[in-house]
Design an enzyme around this catalytic site. Sequence first.
Site, short mmCIF file in Angstrom:
data_model
loop_
_atom_site.label_atom_id
_atom_site.label_comp_id
_atom_site.label_asym_id
_atom_site.label_seq_id
_atom_site.Cartn_x
_atom_site.Cartn_y
_atom_site.Cartn_z
N GLY B 50 0.81 -1.21 0.00
CA GLY B 50 0.00 0.00 0.00
C GLY B 50 0.85 1.27 0.00
N GLN B 158 -7.72 0.70 4.12
CA GLN B 158 -8.52 0.24 5.25
C GLN B 158 -9.93 -0.14 4.85
OE1 GLN B 158 -7.55 -0.46 8.26
NE2 GLN B 158 -5.46 0.24 7.94
N SER B 178 -4.16 -2.70 -0.25
CA SER B 178 -3.04 -3.51 0.23
C SER B 178 -3.56 -4.88 0.63
CB SER B 178 -2.41 -2.81 1.43
OG SER B 178 -1.53 -3.68 2.09
N ALA B 179 -2.87 -5.95 0.19
CA ALA B 179 -3.39 -7.30 0.41
C ALA B 179 -3.49 -7.67 1.89
CB ALA B 179 -2.52 -8.32 -0.31
N HIS B 180 -2.49 -7.27 2.68
CA HIS B 180 -2.47 -7.80 4.04
C HIS B 180 -3.50 -7.15 4.94
CE1 HIS B 180 -0.22 -4.87 6.66
NE2 HIS B 180 0.13 -4.39 5.49
N THR B 216 10.56 -8.20 -11.13
CA THR B 216 9.89 -9.50 -11.31
C THR B 216 8.65 -9.55 -10.43
OG1 THR B 216 11.97 -10.60 -11.80
CG2 THR B 216 10.18 -11.99 -11.00
N CYS B 303 2.19 1.59 12.11
CA CYS B 303 3.36 2.21 11.51
C CYS B 303 4.02 3.19 12.45
CB CYS B 303 2.98 2.94 10.24
SG CYS B 303 2.05 1.92 9.15
#
Lengths: 403, 365
Positions: B50, B158, B178-180, B216, B303
Amino acid sequence: MPVKEKKRPAVDAGARVGGPVYLDHSATTPVDPEVADLVHRVMLEGWGNPSSKYKPGNAAKIVLERSRERVANLLGAPKEDVFFTSGGTESDNLAIFGVMEAARDAGRGDHFITDAIEHSAVLHTVDALREDGFRVTVLPVTAGGFVEPDALRDAIDDRTVLASVMHVNNEIGTIEPIRELAAVAHERGVLFHTDAVQSFGKEALDVRESEVDLVSVSSHKIYGPKGVGALYIRHGVEIRPRQFGGGQERGIRTGTENMPGIAGFGAAAELCGERMDADRERIGALCDRFLGWIRDECGGDVLVNGSRENRIYLNLNLRFPDVEGESLLLALDLDGIAVSTGSACSSGSTEPSHVLLALGLSEQEAHSSIRLTLGRGNDEVGLRYAAECIGRHVRRLREMAAW
Amino acid sequence: MRPFLAEVHGNASSIHSAGRRAHEGVETARRRVARLLHCRPRRIVFTGGGSEADNLALKGVVFARWPGPGRVITGEIEHPAVLQAARFLERIGVPVTWLGVDEHGLIQPSELEEAITGDTALVSLMLANNEVGTIQPVKELARIAHEAGALFHTDAVQAAGKIPLDVEALGVDLLTISAHKFHGPQGVGALYVRERVELAPLVHGGKQERGLRAGTENVAGIAGMGAAAQRALRGLDSMAEVAGLRDRLERGIRDRLPDARTNGHPDRRLPNTLNVTLPGIRGESLVVALDQRGVALSSGSACKSGSPDPTHVLLAMGRSAEEAHRAVRFSLSADSSERDVDAALAALDAVLDEMANTVRFLPCK
């Protein structure tokens, strides 16, 4: 063109005799099963955010620092000097832009030196740097594929900040004399960066001996997961971050840490350290014999691009006159053999390899080349089968070309 | 993700079949993420998370026009990834306007209307705040940006997986996820980029992600994000239940501490987020005390954990530093259960009990 996921066979060439044979280890490597297990475990159990203060976060922090130590050990570096990124490309970008921008801010210079056979992650920064008003010198290489220390010495001026020369080339496998190059750079107070993505874990690189200031490495080239890499930054080197946010990685590279990826990278690095000598001995010997078998099967005319001295043990970049490399690649793919015509990043483009052109090859010569890169999964049976297939296709394609 | 870690190991840019299988994995994930956002798959650019997507949005828009006019308007309660990227742009000479919020953490569209100028390149305002969960009127804010000829970016990190996302309905040009944050893996995110929006890449190299993000592809991570997006889309229905649990937790806290004050908008709020200021308890002490009893929560965003500064979000909402220090954030998910909520309340009881018998009022500084 995209195929439905369910339809994907487990291994589509499995039924064929000898196949599949993966000969593209410089593009990427299969994840070591032990490493894959760890990644999976960390993902399910250790999913905390290392910046959080409660227990899952603390556990993540321990995994993070342990992995950092493992990667640092393989470089002979203090662990405080290793910063995790999302991969080799990001590490290269961070090293080059970060150092150049910090130097410009401090009024220390504006000149960057690199060479013509770098990976696109370095070469494509050149255009961006020039657009930003930096001066860039791109050094030529010898016919064997080496950057000459004298050429670097001549290129340095009073405003030179950084020189970047890769450790091992991704297409022809040549090992650049980075120790001498770093020494030349330091004579004039110039910092030295090396893209060690292809050599990390395979050829020894100790930052204490080679005295390089910045080193880029990547996980998925050493049997670790994709999406994670690292940049070694010698203590005291001034660098400006490229990404801003929560201040992770001590502000050098912000963003929630990719914990499963980092854990996997650490484990893969440790395994590489343990297996480096054994891998070199076994795979190197196989590679030499493989070239012999290919020559036998093709009946002679097989040329090696780039020097055979000072070359990583797992790389064969071969030229088959009168054969189109791409046709050979596609034919081999049908036999379950994966090879490449250059770096994966430029696959799909019809441009000839910039590396082969820099060696002085013609476009046609470059187009009749393929790259074979061996790894841990290869064995004699598979390579004999691959040599046989290569010979068969080369003979056939040559006949077609003659006709 | 498993198959892409263990079996399908190709480089998605390679043209042999191992590479093509990896490529298919990436493209399947792209379709799934696109479905979550209601856009066409080719509008999705995968990134390393993110923070990177936010950086790409802000700097990408400004640098694509560089050295043309490029004012950026953003908000005081943005995630650090947007805040710090905007501050960086400010340092290099880009004019930046900062919008405040009201006591509920809401940005008033009228303030954007007043702040916006003809030279504004980008307005970046988050969809839902990470600390208090307030959902911004993004549709209206985007409309105002467009009327002034500016692009609109929203950080939806969020919001993804918690409320329905539709880039068309929202009318945004760029959107970060963001995936997590929706049960996918760490280290992978995505930026939605509307057609014809010009972006300068931040990472130069190979031509992956249509030249917008070299490197990659993190195939396994991307595949994981795709699977998580698919589940998140299906799981949106259960978010009403999550809100119910959240309300149960909120009631439980109020029963024990009648003076507890909920931070964030009473209605326009993420279903999983509860941010409360507790009377006389330092948030950080509660985080540590509850952690010892197996309950993980936070005092601000992760964070900034470890930093002694009070959260910028609550300060922007008009709370004092002291009040901000007394706030804690609970964030629930579809995996949370009534038992979890009751366990958290029981742990809170134990902590309160312990504190009553030792030092009731931990000093706040």
